[in-house]
Write an enzyme that holds these catalytic residues in place. Structure first.
Site, PDB file in Angstrom:
ATOM      1  N   ASN A  13       0.873  -1.176   0.000  1.00 18.55           N
ATOM      2  CA  ASN A  13       0.000   0.000   0.000  1.00 18.55           C
ATOM      3  C   ASN A  13       0.910   1.226   0.000  1.00 18.55           C
ATOM      4  OD1 ASN A  13      -1.806   2.048   0.448  1.00 18.55           O
ATOM      5  ND2 ASN A  13      -2.360   1.405   2.533  1.00 18.55           N
ATOM      6  N   LYS A  15       0.121   4.274  -0.418  1.00 17.69           N
ATOM      7  CA  LYS A  15      -0.511   5.497   0.141  1.00 17.69           C
ATOM      8  C   LYS A  15      -0.199   6.702  -0.766  1.00 17.69           C
ATOM      9  CE  LYS A  15      -0.220   3.266   4.586  1.00 17.69           C
ATOM     10  NZ  LYS A  15      -0.207   3.344   6.026  1.00 17.69           N
ATOM     11  N   HIS A  98      -9.704   1.744   4.141  1.00 17.43           N
ATOM     12  CA  HIS A  98      -8.473   1.811   4.925  1.00 17.43           C
ATOM     13  C   HIS A  98      -8.675   2.760   6.112  1.00 17.43           C
ATOM     14  CE1 HIS A  98      -4.345   2.723   6.084  1.00 17.43           C
ATOM     15  NE2 HIS A  98      -4.025   1.585   5.513  1.00 17.43           N
ATOM     16  N   GLU A 100      -6.944   5.028   7.329  1.00 13.52           N
ATOM     17  CA  GLU A 100      -6.630   6.445   7.069  1.00 13.52           C
ATOM     18  C   GLU A 100      -7.777   7.121   6.321  1.00 13.52           C
ATOM     19  OE1 GLU A 100      -2.865   5.597   5.275  1.00 13.52           O
ATOM     20  OE2 GLU A 100      -2.083   5.019   7.243  1.00 13.52           O
ATOM     21  N   GLU A 170      -6.126  -4.782   9.962  1.00 13.82           N
ATOM     22  CA  GLU A 170      -5.059  -3.822  10.232  1.00 13.82           C
ATOM     23  C   GLU A 170      -5.363  -3.044  11.513  1.00 13.82           C
ATOM     24  OE1 GLU A 170      -2.774  -2.695   6.422  1.00 13.82           O
ATOM     25  OE2 GLU A 170      -4.468  -1.353   6.613  1.00 13.82           O
ATOM     26  N   GLY A 176       2.000   2.015  10.770  1.00 15.43           N
ATOM     27  CA  GLY A 176       3.004   3.082  10.708  1.00 15.43           C
ATOM     28  C   GLY A 176       3.657   3.382  12.048  1.00 15.43           C
ATOM     29  N   SER A 216       2.857  -2.442  10.214  1.00 18.27           N
ATOM     30  CA  SER A 216       4.286  -2.517  10.547  1.00 18.27           C
ATOM     31  C   SER A 216       4.962  -3.823  10.129  1.00 18.27           C
ATOM     32  CB  SER A 216       4.517  -2.237  12.040  1.00 18.27           C
ATOM     33  OG  SER A 216       4.139  -0.903  12.344  1.00 18.27           O
TER      34      SER A 216
HETATM   35  P1  PGA Z   1       2.431   0.089   7.657  1.00 18.27           P
HETATM   36  O1  PGA Z   1       1.027   0.396   6.948  1.00 18.27           O
HETATM   37  O2  PGA Z   1       2.955  -1.189   7.089  1.00 18.27           O
HETATM   38  O3  PGA Z   1       3.295   1.279   7.307  1.00 18.27           O
HETATM   39  O4  PGA Z   1       2.168  -0.013   9.111  1.00 18.27           O
HETATM   40  C1  PGA Z   1       0.124  -0.629   6.657  1.00 18.27           C
HETATM   41  C2  PGA Z   1      -1.108  -0.063   6.000  1.00 18.27           C
HETATM   42  O5  PGA Z   1      -1.535   1.043   6.359  1.00 18.27           O
HETATM   43  O6  PGA Z   1      -1.701  -0.700   5.112  1.00 18.27           O
END
Ligand code: PGA
Length: 262
Positions: A13, A15, A98, A100, A170, A176, A216
């Protein structure tokens, strides 16, 4: 070692990262190396890169997907992109819901449900993202939250459409942050999600729906996650931006499928 997984999905992803040029260089580097690997590999990139990325990767084991779309087909929705537009440029898969998007763009379970209805009606596969906050986990509400996210998202979605849906668990506290869920926590929740879906559709047989873990994931911790029995792969954010990291995660998944891991 015996084969323990028939398949794994590794999805990046990206983003709001990577220009069209950066994306092209990344993908051009990646595709010769992943040819012949057994795992399913997906990159969810920004709208700007999709058409070009699909063209570059069309003869390889790499799918390119969107990160979102709007549920209306066209009209006065300034700034939005429809699923019809995605189909038109060859996009066959997209993330939906997602955390976010839920947090910064007010996505709700009902709007996510409308997007899934749209996707299955026009033939886009979706990866539905669900996850609880740290507060919800600490107050032991995580299962309740996930159950609601799943049942609202799948409301009035026909059982036959499940073949178009993948779920990504998630936990928000792991996205993150560098704080990954333990393999056992991730496995427990992926199992729970499969059970929720079985209950919604009154199914007794094993589900074919895939459930990924995200939050992560790195090349250092992915093996333990991928080896867990109810986890069908990973949705990788930060670590998917770095070519060597992403390739190493993909390679780990492939080694597991081949039974090549200790
Ligand atoms: P991350 O993000 O691996 O940076 O924690 C995962 C995601 O948001 O899909």
């Amino acid at each position: 070692m015996n084969k323990i997984k028939d398949n794994l999905i590794v999805a990046g992803n990206w983003k709001m990262n990577k220009t069209p040029l950066e994306s092209r260089l990344f993908i051009e580097n990646l595709i010769p190396k992943i040819n012949g690997l057994n795992c399913d590999i997906v990159i969810f990139g920004s709208y700007l890169i999709l058409e070009n990325a699909i063209n570059i990767s069309k003869n390889y084991n790499l799918k390119i997907g969107a990160q979102n779309f709007y549920f209306e087909a066209y009209g006065a929705y300034t700034g939005e992109i429809s699923a019809e537009m995605l189909i038109n440029i060859g996009v066959k898969t997209s993330l939906i819901g997602h955390s976010e998007r839920r947090k910064f763009f007010n996505e709700t379970n009902p709007s996510i449900n409308r997007k899934i209805k749209k996707a299955v009606s026009i033939g886009i596969n979706v990866t539905l993202c669900v996850g609880e906050s740290l507060e919800e986990r600490h107050s032991s509400k995580h299962k309740e939250i996930i159950k609601t996210q799943i049942s609202d998202a799948l409301s009035n979605i026909h059982y036959k459409s499940l073949s178009k849906i993948t779920v990504a668990y998630e936990p928000i506290w792991a996205i993150g942050t560098g704080e990954i869920a333990t393999p056992e926590q991730a496995n427990e929740m992926c199992f729970f999600i499969k059970e929720c879906i079985k209950n919604i559709y009154n199914l007794n047989e094993e589900l074919t729906i895939k459930v990924l873990y995200g939050g992560s994931i790195t090349s250092k911790n992915c093996k333990e996650i991928f080896l867990m029995p109810y986890i069908d792969g990973g949705l990788v954010g930060g670590a998917s931006l770095d070519y060597n990291e992403f390739y190493s995660i993909v390679k780990t998944a492939d080694d597991i499928i081949k039974g090549d891991v200790l």
